[in-house]
Motif scaffolding. Sequence first.
Motif, PDB file in Angstrom:
ATOM      1  N   ASN A 170     -10.508  -1.533   9.627  1.00 49.77           N
ATOM      2  CA  ASN A 170      -9.869  -0.534   8.765  1.00 49.77           C
ATOM      3  C   ASN A 170      -8.347  -0.540   8.943  1.00 49.77           C
ATOM      4  OD1 ASN A 170      -9.885   1.504   6.810  1.00 49.77           O
ATOM      5  ND2 ASN A 170      -9.923   3.128   8.350  1.00 49.77           N
ATOM      6  N   LEU A 171      -7.748  -1.713   8.804  1.00 51.12           N
ATOM      7  CA  LEU A 171      -6.320  -1.876   9.022  1.00 51.12           C
ATOM      8  C   LEU A 171      -5.518  -1.576   7.755  1.00 51.12           C
ATOM      9  CD1 LEU A 171      -6.441  -5.191  11.099  1.00 51.12           C
ATOM     10  CD2 LEU A 171      -6.462  -2.821  11.929  1.00 51.12           C
ATOM     11  N   VAL A 172      -4.236  -1.349   7.931  1.00 52.79           N
ATOM     12  CA  VAL A 172      -3.307  -1.136   6.825  1.00 52.79           C
ATOM     13  C   VAL A 172      -2.458  -2.401   6.713  1.00 52.79           C
ATOM     14  CG1 VAL A 172      -1.431   0.278   5.925  1.00 52.79           C
ATOM     15  CG2 VAL A 172      -3.271   1.347   7.243  1.00 52.79           C
ATOM     16  N   LEU A 222      -5.014 -13.652   3.241  1.00 55.19           N
ATOM     17  CA  LEU A 222      -6.270 -13.224   2.625  1.00 55.19           C
ATOM     18  C   LEU A 222      -7.492 -13.426   3.519  1.00 55.19           C
ATOM     19  CD1 LEU A 222      -5.723 -14.292  -1.101  1.00 55.19           C
ATOM     20  CD2 LEU A 222      -5.475 -12.018  -0.080  1.00 55.19           C
ATOM     21  N   PRO A 223      -7.664 -14.585   4.175  1.00 50.76           N
ATOM     22  CA  PRO A 223      -8.830 -14.734   5.050  1.00 50.76           C
ATOM     23  C   PRO A 223      -8.812 -13.753   6.221  1.00 50.76           C
ATOM     24  CG  PRO A 223      -7.863 -16.877   4.553  1.00 50.76           C
ATOM     25  CD  PRO A 223      -6.898 -15.843   4.064  1.00 50.76           C
ATOM     26  N   LYS A 224      -7.643 -13.442   6.732  1.00 50.08           N
ATOM     27  CA  LYS A 224      -7.553 -12.490   7.839  1.00 50.08           C
ATOM     28  C   LYS A 224      -7.961 -11.090   7.382  1.00 50.08           C
ATOM     29  CE  LYS A 224      -3.289 -14.507   9.400  1.00 50.08           C
ATOM     30  NZ  LYS A 224      -1.986 -14.255  10.024  1.00 50.08           N
ATOM     31  N   ILE A 225      -7.476 -10.686   6.219  1.00 45.14           N
ATOM     32  CA  ILE A 225      -7.826  -9.365   5.703  1.00 45.14           C
ATOM     33  C   ILE A 225      -9.342  -9.245   5.542  1.00 45.14           C
ATOM     34  CG2 ILE A 225      -7.624  -7.827   3.703  1.00 45.14           C
ATOM     35  CD1 ILE A 225      -4.765  -8.961   3.332  1.00 45.14           C
ATOM     36  N   ALA A 247      -7.205  -7.962  18.718  1.00 45.60           N
ATOM     37  CA  ALA A 247      -6.849  -7.425  20.040  1.00 45.60           C
ATOM     38  C   ALA A 247      -5.818  -6.308  19.904  1.00 45.60           C
ATOM     39  CB  ALA A 247      -6.315  -8.540  20.934  1.00 45.60           C
ATOM     40  N   ALA A 248      -4.819  -6.521  19.045  1.00 47.86           N
ATOM     41  CA  ALA A 248      -3.825  -5.470  18.816  1.00 47.86           C
ATOM     42  C   ALA A 248      -4.473  -4.246  18.178  1.00 47.86           C
ATOM     43  CB  ALA A 248      -2.697  -6.004  17.942  1.00 47.86           C
ATOM     44  N   GLN A 267      -3.228  -0.495  17.275  1.00 46.40           N
ATOM     45  CA  GLN A 267      -2.286  -0.853  16.221  1.00 46.40           C
ATOM     46  C   GLN A 267      -3.009  -0.935  14.876  1.00 46.40           C
ATOM     47  OE1 GLN A 267       0.946  -1.046  16.225  1.00 46.40           O
ATOM     48  NE2 GLN A 267       1.107  -1.743  14.114  1.00 46.40           N
ATOM     49  N   ARG A 268      -2.494  -0.244  13.863  1.00 48.96           N
ATOM     50  CA  ARG A 268      -3.173  -0.220  12.563  1.00 48.96           C
ATOM     51  C   ARG A 268      -2.438  -0.974  11.474  1.00 48.96           C
ATOM     52  NH1 ARG A 268      -4.429   4.230   9.380  1.00 48.96           N
ATOM     53  NH2 ARG A 268      -6.079   2.929   8.544  1.00 48.96           N
ATOM     54  N   ASP A 269      -1.115  -1.035  11.568  1.00 48.96           N
ATOM     55  CA  ASP A 269      -0.309  -1.600  10.483  1.00 48.96           C
ATOM     56  C   ASP A 269       0.106  -3.027  10.807  1.00 48.96           C
ATOM     57  OD1 ASP A 269       0.632   0.818   8.516  1.00 48.96           O
ATOM     58  OD2 ASP A 269       0.338   1.532  10.565  1.00 48.96           O
TER      59      ASP A 269
END
Length: 234
Positions: free
Chosen positions: A73-75, A63-66, A45-46, A51-53
């Motif tokens: 394409n998050l940082v 790790l599971p979230k990544i 949602a963010a 929000q990217r970072d």
Amino acid sequence: MQELIQRLGAVRASIDDAARRAQRDPAAIRLVAVSKTRTEGEIAAAAQAGQRDFGENYLQEALPKIEALLEHNLVWHFIGPIQSNKTRDIATHFDWVHSVSRLKIARRLSDQRPDGAPPLNICLQVNIDGEDSKAGVAPAETLELAREIASLPRLTLRGLMAIPAPADNAARQAAPFAALRRLTEDCRHHGLTMDTLSMGMSGDLDAAVAEGSTMVRVGTAIFGPRPVKTGETH
């Protein structure tokens, strides 16, 4: 999730206001949303709100979230304590590491960064207040460690990070941030390239921005109160 988006907007507005009061460009300050204990849905949602970072403290939780959120394409920023047996996964899955304070850990991160991946962005964690209970390199030892880390092939030394002791007024909040800024300036004076000051959280954001922070780490003000896990008493 609408409340989360509203809180995120309010945090961004606070950063913008702090920057303008300090006569700085708000675009020079990067917001890292601290997402430890938060769900993939909350992070998504963010992300959908721009929000990217995102910052994570616990590797096994992160790790599971990544993996689940690859499409966004998050940082990803690792901001927790680093154990030697965790460095391979950190080097493989994260873009930034803010909590390096030992050469041994930095060498492992460099050696274990995958071939073909861009260099891992590193901030040195400085124990700016000299607290016995807090991790970080001593200020007097920062320049030497920074020089050694800057020479490692698969890392890019970006700057310094600190988590000062809580303070109850603006002047006390500002003092350790000013000390970290001066330490960064000293490193630059000795030929090191640094463009990042990772400092400031919800309660001391104004003071951090006024002293030159380029990256603030905010969790509860975005996501709301942290869920209490079973067995926790606080």
